[in-house]
Design a protein around this motif. Structure first.
Motif: not given
Ligand SMILES: NC(=O)c1ccc[n+]([C@@H]2O[C@H](COP(=O)([O-])OP(=O)(O)OC[C@H]3O[C@@H](n4cnc5c(N)ncnc54)[C@H](OP(=O)(O)O)[C@@H]3O)[C@@H](O)[C@H]2O)c1
Length: 251
Positions: A125-127, A143-148
């Protein structure tokens, strides 16, 4: 009674053990979970698929007259290892785990250690950056919660369904991997961060060495805790545990 071995496989070490057992003309078969389409070919007979929990494994051990089990599964295959422990106890079959020590951080490593997959997800959960996500197919959805991020995935088989990331690149390949190859792969993909299980051993270590050389941070996932058990750290130790006389081979 001559030993009749069941090797619980899925690792480079299990394959090396089977090769040696075959050379020594010891009776053995290897078992795979069936997660990959084409398991590495083995010199001993193989079976594929779950046993059906502890009860199923007890039945299998009894039906096949297995005298010894070597748990040479991956250190993150905690359920299989726990089942093997319980089933061997119940069936009165001898059990040893063929294990490899975890990797230790060295000078130059930039590890952030997390206790489990959920910890790795939280740490991402980071840039946005370009992430080499080396956790195996089974955990990708977590790992789907961090699509960025843009993910680089290395998998044994081409994935069949949709992947849970809008930006990702899949490389289909299987280990053991080389340091030069992993350095090139990370450079080509502009990787900024590596996520890895602390698998230990040599087969998957190249990415860790490559990350050190490139000065990249690594989110390192600690191993699941397992009950204390009899362990061997080499094929030779397994042969000794079997009481097999290997003196004439000079080992
Ligand atoms: N986890 C990893 O990161 C990883 C990495 C590389 C290779 N592997 C290999 O992939 C396989 C599956 O790993 P996992 O983490 O999914 O295991 P797991 O979560 O510990 O096991 C789940 C279930 O899969 C079946 N299973 C697992 N290993 C088996 C084997 N060698 N032979 C027959 N059945 C097996 C068992 O089903 P039943 O209860 O029905 O018997 C077990 O209860 C293992 O063989 C492991 O060595 C795992």
């Amino acid at each position: 009674m001559a030993p009749n071995l069941l090797i619980l496989g899925g690792t480079t070490e299990a394959t090396a053990l089977c090769r040696r057992l075959d050379e020594e003309e010891l009776r053995a078969r290897i078992s795979f979970a069936g997660r990959v389409e084409r398991p590495v070919s083995q010199p001993v007979p193989q079976r594929v698929g779950g046993f059906g929990g502890v009860a199923g494994l007890v039945d299998y051990l009894n039906a096949e007259g297995i005298t010894h089990v070597v748990d040479a599964t991956h250190p993150f295959a905690a359920r299989m290892s726990a089942n093997a422990e319980a089933a061997c106890f119940e069936a009165r079959v001898r059990l040893i785990a063929l294990t490899r020590p975890p990797w230790q951080a060295q000078a130059g490593d930039k590890w952030e250690r997390v206790p489990d997959i959920a910890g790795a997800v939280a740490a991402l959960d980071r840039p946005a950056t370009r992430v080499m996500l080396a956790v195996g197919r089974m955990h990708l959805d977590d790992f789907a919660p961090n699509p960025q991020h843009t993910y680089l995935l290395r998998m044994v088989d081409q994935p069949k369904g949709a992947l849970p990331f809008p930006n990702c690149h899949v490389v289909v390949d299987r280990g053991p991997f080389s340091e030069a190859g992993d350095l090139a792969l990370m450079r080509d993909h502009g990787i900024g961060l590596v996520v890895s299980k602390n698998a230990g051993g040599t087969g998957a270590a190249a990415k860790i060495v490559a990350a050190r050389k490139l000065g990249l941070p690594v989110i390192m996932i600690d191993r699941p805790a397992l009950q204390s058990r009899a362990e061997a750290h080499s094929v030779v130790e397994v042969l000794r545990w079997l009481g097999h006389d290997d003196t004439d081979r000079g080992v």
